[in-house]
Enzyme design. Structure first.
Site, PDB file in Angstrom:
ATOM      1  N   GLY A  31     -64.379  12.054 -70.529  1.00 14.98           N
ATOM      2  CA  GLY A  31     -65.154  11.435 -71.607  1.00 14.98           C
ATOM      3  C   GLY A  31     -64.479  11.498 -72.967  1.00 14.98           C
ATOM      4  O   GLY A  31     -63.305  11.810 -73.085  1.00 14.98           O
ATOM      5  N   PHE A  33     -64.115   8.808 -75.041  1.00 16.28           N
ATOM      6  CA  PHE A  33     -63.159   7.737 -74.756  1.00 16.28           C
ATOM      7  C   PHE A  33     -62.349   7.289 -75.965  1.00 16.28           C
ATOM      8  O   PHE A  33     -62.839   7.213 -77.086  1.00 16.28           O
ATOM      9  CB  PHE A  33     -63.903   6.506 -74.208  1.00 16.28           C
ATOM     10  N   HIS A  37     -58.221   5.636 -72.225  1.00 12.93           N
ATOM     11  CA  HIS A  37     -59.214   5.549 -71.138  1.00 12.93           C
ATOM     12  C   HIS A  37     -59.561   4.076 -70.861  1.00 12.93           C
ATOM     13  O   HIS A  37     -59.641   3.650 -69.707  1.00 12.93           O
ATOM     14  CB  HIS A  37     -60.515   6.263 -71.536  1.00 12.93           C
ATOM     15  N   GLN A  61     -60.981  23.548 -64.309  1.00 12.79           N
ATOM     16  CA  GLN A  61     -59.592  23.294 -64.702  1.00 12.79           C
ATOM     17  C   GLN A  61     -59.263  23.854 -66.094  1.00 12.79           C
ATOM     18  O   GLN A  61     -58.187  23.610 -66.621  1.00 12.79           O
ATOM     19  CB  GLN A  61     -59.262  21.805 -64.604  1.00 12.79           C
ATOM     20  N   LYS A 149     -50.046   9.693 -68.944  1.00 17.87           N
ATOM     21  CA  LYS A 149     -50.111  10.725 -69.994  1.00 17.87           C
ATOM     22  C   LYS A 149     -50.131  12.108 -69.341  1.00 17.87           C
ATOM     23  O   LYS A 149     -49.476  13.029 -69.796  1.00 17.87           O
ATOM     24  CB  LYS A 149     -51.366  10.476 -70.828  1.00 17.87           C
ATOM     25  N   ASP A 150     -50.929  12.242 -68.264  1.00 21.95           N
ATOM     26  CA  ASP A 150     -50.972  13.494 -67.502  1.00 21.95           C
ATOM     27  C   ASP A 150     -50.068  13.313 -66.282  1.00 21.95           C
ATOM     28  O   ASP A 150     -50.542  13.194 -65.148  1.00 21.95           O
ATOM     29  CB  ASP A 150     -52.415  13.806 -67.097  1.00 21.95           C
ATOM     30  N   SER A 185     -55.347  10.942 -77.282  1.00 21.28           N
ATOM     31  CA  SER A 185     -55.913  12.068 -76.537  1.00 21.28           C
ATOM     32  C   SER A 185     -57.257  12.422 -77.163  1.00 21.28           C
ATOM     33  O   SER A 185     -57.407  12.352 -78.391  1.00 21.28           O
ATOM     34  CB  SER A 185     -54.979  13.276 -76.632  1.00 21.28           C
ATOM     35  N   SER A 186     -58.207  12.796 -76.335  1.00 25.39           N
ATOM     36  CA  SER A 186     -59.503  13.237 -76.875  1.00 25.39           C
ATOM     37  C   SER A 186     -59.293  14.433 -77.790  1.00 25.39           C
ATOM     38  O   SER A 186     -60.044  14.659 -78.726  1.00 25.39           O
ATOM     39  CB  SER A 186     -60.447  13.619 -75.731  1.00 25.39           C
ATOM     40  N   ARG A 187     -58.268  15.238 -77.514  1.00 28.79           N
ATOM     41  CA  ARG A 187     -58.024  16.465 -78.292  1.00 28.79           C
ATOM     42  C   ARG A 187     -57.446  16.169 -79.677  1.00 28.79           C
ATOM     43  O   ARG A 187     -57.412  17.065 -80.510  1.00 28.79           O
ATOM     44  CB  ARG A 187     -57.095  17.403 -77.519  1.00 28.79           C
TER      45      ARG A 187
END
Ligand code: AMP
Length: 283
Positions: A31, A33, A37, A61, A149-150, A185-187
């Protein structure tokens, strides 16, 4: 757009679709977004009859000192963006539904989690493998889309799908970046203005590495030193790892003779950011 808040409802709907010979694409997310995403949803939309997005911040995780409790969330905004992107169903389970009491099964991959982020985040990919397996069993997709990205996560899921005979096609989405190059990134929302500037050191160092290889540099240690100095010159940065590795096995490489994955994780303040690119040897 349908919203399913528990796994039973989700699975019943998917079973019905299967009976009607409809295909399902799944985009798993945590989430909050952003355009990264959305790009995966747009990719998935054309691949199947139905497009399901899951939103679940998976406790399994996150390590004990990571940001599980503070992970950003804005469900109303996410639902609006998903609908606009053509999502036909959102799966929004709660923790208790996914991990009922006495949950005890794990999934272990022998090699791939031993590199890159797996070294700094013990248990992370075991948590990813379990949640993705559960999502596959609940949503029953024909296709699932994951972002590059990951990168390590993508490789691990491809391997798991192959090893465990999931009948699911894994599709990869390119990394979507802000105008100045920062990988979305959400971060990124955690970053102060000053840290946002330091965060650019990741994408800029990928560019430096690309330029150096184009100009003929084949020794990863030389490029490593150069970009390490570059990243360290930005305030509040601390490098977790910089790795030049085989894009399939993720094993370290000693010479850039063929396409190589350059992957990195850097802490900016307390925010851990990752980025990567496949770099090609020059003439
Ligand atoms: P997350 O919500 O961070 O777990 O990410 C959900 C999916 O979106 C994963 O497959 C990520 O690799 C992908 N993703 C995250 N950021 C980006 C990005 N900037 N570009 C493309 N895909 C991304």
């Amino acid at each position: 757009m349908r919203i399913f808040k528990n796994k039973k409802q989700m699975q019943e709907w998917s079973k019905k679709l299967k009976k009607d010979a409809k295909t399902i694409c799944l985009v798993p997310t945590m989430g909050y977004f952003h355009q990264g995403h959305i790009s995966l949803m747009e990719k998935g939309r054309s691949l199947c009859d139905e497009l399901v997005v899951s939103i679940f911040v998976n406790p399994a995780q996150f390590g004990p000192n990571e940001d599980f409790d503070s992970y950003p969330s804005d469900i109303d905004h996410d639902l609006k963006m998903a609908e606009q992107a053509g999502v036909t169903a959102v799966f929004l389970p709660c923790k208790e539904d996914i991990y009922p009491e006495n949950f005890q099964t794990g999934i272990e991959l022998k090699h791939l989690p031993g590199f890159l982020c797996g070294r700094c985040r013990p248990g992370h990919f075991a948590g990813v493998a379990v949640i993705v397996t559960k999502l596959f069993n609940i949503v029953m997709p024909d296709v699932a889309v994951f972002g590059k990205k990951d990168y390590q996560q993508l490789q691990i899921i491809k391997q798991m799908v192959k090893d465990l005979d999931f009948d699911i096609e894994i599709v990869a989405g390119e990394i979507i970046r802000e105008k100045d190059g920062l990988a979305m990134s959400s971060r990124n929302t955690y970053l102060s203005d000053q840290q946002r500037k330091s965060a650019l050191s990741l994408s800029k160092s990928l560019e430096i590495a690309k330029k150096m290889t184009e100009q003929g540099e084949k020794n990863p240690s030389v490029i490593h030193r150069r970009i390490q100095e570059f990243i360290n010159s930005f305030p509040e940065t601390s490098i977790d790892y910089i790795s030049f590795c085989d894009p399939e096995t993720l094993e370290d490489i000693e010479e850039i003779k063929q396409p190589v994955l350059l992957a990195m994780a850097v802490r900016v303040g307390t925010t851990r950011l990752i980025d990567n690119a496949v770099i090609h040897p020059g003439q």
